[in-house]
Design a protein around this motif. Structure first.
Motif, PDB file in Angstrom:
ATOM      1  N   ALA A 171       0.844  -1.189   0.000  1.00  0.00           N
ATOM      2  CA  ALA A 171       0.000   0.000   0.000  1.00  0.00           C
ATOM      3  C   ALA A 171       0.879   1.238   0.000  1.00  0.00           C
ATOM      4  CB  ALA A 171      -0.928  -0.002   1.219  1.00  0.00           C
ATOM      5  N   ILE A 172       0.352   2.309  -0.579  1.00  0.00           N
ATOM      6  CA  ILE A 172       1.043   3.601  -0.546  1.00  0.00           C
ATOM      7  C   ILE A 172       0.088   4.656  -0.010  1.00  0.00           C
ATOM      8  CG2 ILE A 172       2.544   3.027  -2.487  1.00  0.00           C
ATOM      9  CD1 ILE A 172       0.745   4.922  -4.183  1.00  0.00           C
ATOM     10  N   PHE A 173       0.668   5.667   0.604  1.00  0.00           N
ATOM     11  CA  PHE A 173      -0.104   6.831   1.046  1.00  0.00           C
ATOM     12  C   PHE A 173       0.711   8.084   0.753  1.00  0.00           C
ATOM     13  CE2 PHE A 173      -0.571  10.177   4.208  1.00  0.00           C
ATOM     14  CZ  PHE A 173      -1.919  10.499   4.059  1.00  0.00           C
ATOM     15  N   TYR A 174       0.046   9.085   0.178  1.00  0.00           N
ATOM     16  CA  TYR A 174       0.687  10.375  -0.040  1.00  0.00           C
ATOM     17  C   TYR A 174      -0.169  11.468   0.571  1.00  0.00           C
ATOM     18  CZ  TYR A 174       2.071  14.762  -2.160  1.00  0.00           C
ATOM     19  OH  TYR A 174       2.457  16.060  -2.325  1.00  0.00           O
ATOM     20  N   GLY A 175       0.465  12.356   1.325  1.00  0.00           N
ATOM     21  CA  GLY A 175      -0.221  13.508   1.879  1.00  0.00           C
ATOM     22  C   GLY A 175       0.571  14.768   1.589  1.00  0.00           C
ATOM     23  N   SER A 176      -0.101  15.790   1.046  1.00  0.00           N
ATOM     24  CA  SER A 176       0.591  17.040   0.735  1.00  0.00           C
ATOM     25  C   SER A 176       0.860  17.831   2.008  1.00  0.00           C
ATOM     26  CB  SER A 176      -0.251  17.880  -0.232  1.00  0.00           C
ATOM     27  OG  SER A 176      -1.472  18.274   0.380  1.00  0.00           O
ATOM     28  N   PHE A 177       1.826  18.725   1.935  1.00  0.00           N
ATOM     29  CA  PHE A 177       2.186  19.546   3.091  1.00  0.00           C
ATOM     30  C   PHE A 177       1.305  20.796   3.104  1.00  0.00           C
ATOM     31  CE2 PHE A 177       4.873  22.484   5.555  1.00  0.00           C
ATOM     32  CZ  PHE A 177       5.156  21.677   6.643  1.00  0.00           C
ATOM     33  N   ILE A 215       4.432   7.302   1.731  1.00  0.00           N
ATOM     34  CA  ILE A 215       4.678   6.227   2.698  1.00  0.00           C
ATOM     35  C   ILE A 215       4.294   4.882   2.082  1.00  0.00           C
ATOM     36  CG2 ILE A 215       4.203   5.413   5.036  1.00  0.00           C
ATOM     37  CD1 ILE A 215       5.541   8.170   4.869  1.00  0.00           C
ATOM     38  N   PHE A 216       5.131   3.859   2.339  1.00  0.00           N
ATOM     39  CA  PHE A 216       4.897   2.524   1.795  1.00  0.00           C
ATOM     40  C   PHE A 216       4.676   1.516   2.926  1.00  0.00           C
ATOM     41  CE2 PHE A 216       7.433   4.793  -1.305  1.00  0.00           C
ATOM     42  CZ  PHE A 216       6.810   4.489  -2.508  1.00  0.00           C
ATOM     43  N   ASP A 217       3.702   0.632   2.726  1.00  0.00           N
ATOM     44  CA  ASP A 217       3.445  -0.483   3.632  1.00  0.00           C
ATOM     45  C   ASP A 217       3.509  -1.782   2.828  1.00  0.00           C
ATOM     46  OD1 ASP A 217       2.848   1.517   5.493  1.00  0.00           O
ATOM     47  OD2 ASP A 217       0.682   1.342   5.188  1.00  0.00           O
ATOM     48  N   ALA A 218       3.733  -2.910   3.514  1.00  0.00           N
ATOM     49  CA  ALA A 218       3.754  -4.217   2.848  1.00  0.00           C
ATOM     50  C   ALA A 218       3.162  -5.264   3.780  1.00  0.00           C
ATOM     51  CB  ALA A 218       5.179  -4.603   2.451  1.00  0.00           C
ATOM     52  N   ARG A 219       2.646  -6.336   3.194  1.00  0.00           N
ATOM     53  CA  ARG A 219       2.054  -7.403   4.004  1.00  0.00           C
ATOM     54  C   ARG A 219       2.127  -8.735   3.265  1.00  0.00           C
ATOM     55  NH1 ARG A 219      -1.956  -4.345   1.683  1.00  0.00           N
ATOM     56  NH2 ARG A 219      -3.500  -5.494   0.444  1.00  0.00           N
ATOM     57  N   ILE A 237       7.580   1.391   5.749  1.00  0.00           N
ATOM     58  CA  ILE A 237       8.790   0.614   5.474  1.00  0.00           C
ATOM     59  C   ILE A 237      10.046   1.490   5.525  1.00  0.00           C
ATOM     60  CG2 ILE A 237      10.027  -0.699   3.705  1.00  0.00           C
ATOM     61  CD1 ILE A 237       7.354  -1.777   2.771  1.00  0.00           C
ATOM     62  N   GLY A 238       9.964   2.683   4.980  1.00  0.00           N
ATOM     63  CA  GLY A 238      11.129   3.559   4.940  1.00  0.00           C
ATOM     64  C   GLY A 238      11.450   4.223   6.259  1.00  0.00           C
ATOM     65  N   ASN A 239      10.642   3.959   7.283  1.00  0.00           N
ATOM     66  CA  ASN A 239      10.854   4.540   8.612  1.00  0.00           C
ATOM     67  C   ASN A 239      10.934   6.073   8.540  1.00  0.00           C
ATOM     68  OD1 ASN A 239      11.097   4.192  11.396  1.00  0.00           O
ATOM     69  ND2 ASN A 239      13.322   4.316  11.330  1.00  0.00           N
ATOM     70  N   LYS A 240      10.022   6.633   7.755  1.00  0.00           N
ATOM     71  CA  LYS A 240      10.050   8.075   7.499  1.00  0.00           C
ATOM     72  C   LYS A 240       9.377   8.844   8.631  1.00  0.00           C
ATOM     73  CE  LYS A 240       9.279  11.400   3.796  1.00  0.00           C
ATOM     74  NZ  LYS A 240       8.875  11.571   2.381  1.00  0.00           N
ATOM     75  N   LEU A 241      10.033   9.918   9.053  1.00  0.00           N
ATOM     76  CA  LEU A 241       9.417  10.823  10.015  1.00  0.00           C
ATOM     77  C   LEU A 241       8.492  11.758   9.245  1.00  0.00           C
ATOM     78  CD1 LEU A 241       9.123  12.191  12.784  1.00  0.00           C
ATOM     79  CD2 LEU A 241      11.093  13.602  12.192  1.00  0.00           C
ATOM     80  N   TYR A 242       7.180  11.674   9.544  1.00  0.00           N
ATOM     81  CA  TYR A 242       6.235  12.535   8.843  1.00  0.00           C
ATOM     82  C   TYR A 242       5.042  12.830   9.748  1.00  0.00           C
ATOM     83  CZ  TYR A 242       2.941   8.652   7.961  1.00  0.00           C
ATOM     84  OH  TYR A 242       2.047   7.626   8.099  1.00  0.00           O
ATOM     85  N   GLU A 250       3.314  10.892  12.936  1.00  0.00           N
ATOM     86  CA  GLU A 250       2.679   9.607  12.692  1.00  0.00           C
ATOM     87  C   GLU A 250       3.637   8.485  13.102  1.00  0.00           C
ATOM     88  OE1 GLU A 250      -0.482   9.289  11.664  1.00  0.00           O
ATOM     89  OE2 GLU A 250      -0.627  11.480  11.710  1.00  0.00           O
ATOM     90  N   PRO A 251       3.132   7.230  13.233  1.00  0.00           N
ATOM     91  CA  PRO A 251       3.986   6.127  13.702  1.00  0.00           C
ATOM     92  C   PRO A 251       5.195   5.880  12.800  1.00  0.00           C
ATOM     93  CG  PRO A 251       1.673   5.498  13.824  1.00  0.00           C
ATOM     94  CD  PRO A 251       1.728   6.809  13.085  1.00  0.00           C
ATOM     95  N   ILE A 252       6.332   5.577  13.415  1.00  0.00           N
ATOM     96  CA  ILE A 252       7.526   5.183  12.674  1.00  0.00           C
ATOM     97  C   ILE A 252       7.341   3.739  12.196  1.00  0.00           C
ATOM     98  CG2 ILE A 252       9.040   6.779  13.894  1.00  0.00           C
ATOM     99  CD1 ILE A 252       9.869   4.473  15.701  1.00  0.00           C
ATOM    100  N   ARG A 253       8.373   3.172  11.559  1.00  0.00           N
ATOM    101  CA  ARG A 253       8.238   1.806  11.048  1.00  0.00           C
ATOM    102  C   ARG A 253       7.819   0.866  12.176  1.00  0.00           C
ATOM    103  NH1 ARG A 253      13.083   0.765   8.153  1.00  0.00           N
ATOM    104  NH2 ARG A 253      14.093   0.432  10.140  1.00  0.00           N
TER     105      ARG A 253
END
Length: 263
Positions: A171-177, A215-219, A237-242, A250-253
């Motif tokens: 899954a992917i998620f994109y949110g604009s700033f 942000i990327f998720d996998a399962r 997955i990328g452990n991105k701070l956002y 939001e939660p880290i990896r």
């Protein structure tokens, strides 16, 4: 951070409407669903929180409060606000040979305007800006008329492949700033958060995230028995701070082991 009370706060009132269309498509072994919706929300006395400080012009708001109250969130009424937008979702499922496929893509867009700061803006100009900034950031002048901290574009996507008892998905998620961050809020967050590598925290974060966050998720899961499925999920997955709303991370990896029973 504490809430600095506003004893003159009025309850907010609103009017909302939504018009939607949902359509199913079928092609041999494939089924698809199209969902399109337009929404309109108008508010009177909308409540927003602003950062205030005991030091400076907000001193009077702290009268009668304990001296430990130095900075906080103060609720105020924005007389008029308008949020219009649209949601688009397309989902499909089918098979490619022995492989089962499920896919989804969705886009949500809104244009949230503080009508108090846009007294001279008519409906035609609002509509023009609504479409002009659908896929780009608002210019400096229009951005000052927007409601604070609002992410205006969000995209979600999901793809799952299955073969016999095994399923793999992502899954992917994109949110604009947000285009509008009040200066008082930036200063307050910097005050609380300090510095990062010599640069004020909120300023550094904003400079790095102007283009938004992807942000990327996998399962993966396996049907062990007819009544039991086990799965393993990795989010971010990328452990991105956002932060969809700046300063609320939001939660880290993180990892989830899942065991599902059908009884």
């Amino acid at each position: 951070i504490r809430v600095i009370p506003n004893r003159n706060l009025e309850p907010e009132r609103g009017l909302g409407a939504e018009l939607g269309l949902k359509q199913m498509f079928r092609m041999k072994k494939w089924v698809g669903y199209l969902d399109l919706a337009f929404f309109y929300q108008q508010y009177k006395q909308l409540v927003e929180y602003r950062f205030v400080s005991r030091f400076g012009e907000d001193t009077a708001l702290f009268n009668g409060l304990d001296e430990s109250y130095l900075v906080g969130l103060h609720p105020i009424n924005v007389e008029d606000a308008l949020v219009a937008g649209m949601e688009f979702t397309f989902a499909s499922k089918g098979k490619i040979g022995p492989i089962g496929v499920r896919a989804l893509i969705g886009f949500t867009y809104n244009y949230p305007m503080n009508l108090d700061s846009a007294k001279s803006i008519g409906s035609s100009q609002y509509a023009s800006e609504f479409f002009q900034y659908m896929f780009q950031r608002a210019d400096s002048v229009p951005s000052q008329r927007l409601l604070q901290f609002r992410s205006r574009q969000q995209i979600v996507g999901d793809l799952e492949l299955s073969y016999k008892n095994l399923s793999i998905g992502g899954a992917i998620f994109y949110g604009s700033f947000p285009e509008y961050l009040p200066g008082t809020a930036v200063e307050a967050i910097n005050l609380v958060s300090g510095t990062v590598e010599g640069e004020e925290a909120m300023t550094a974060y904003a400079n790095l995230h102007q283009s938004g966050d992807l942000i990327f998720d996998a399962r993966i899961s396996y049907q062990v028995f007819k009544f039991m499925r086990v799965g393993f999920i990795v989010k971010n997955i990328g452990n991105k701070l956002y932060a969809i709303r700046p300063s609320k991370a939001e939660p880290i990896r993180n990892y989830t082991v899942q065991l599902q029973f059908d009884i």
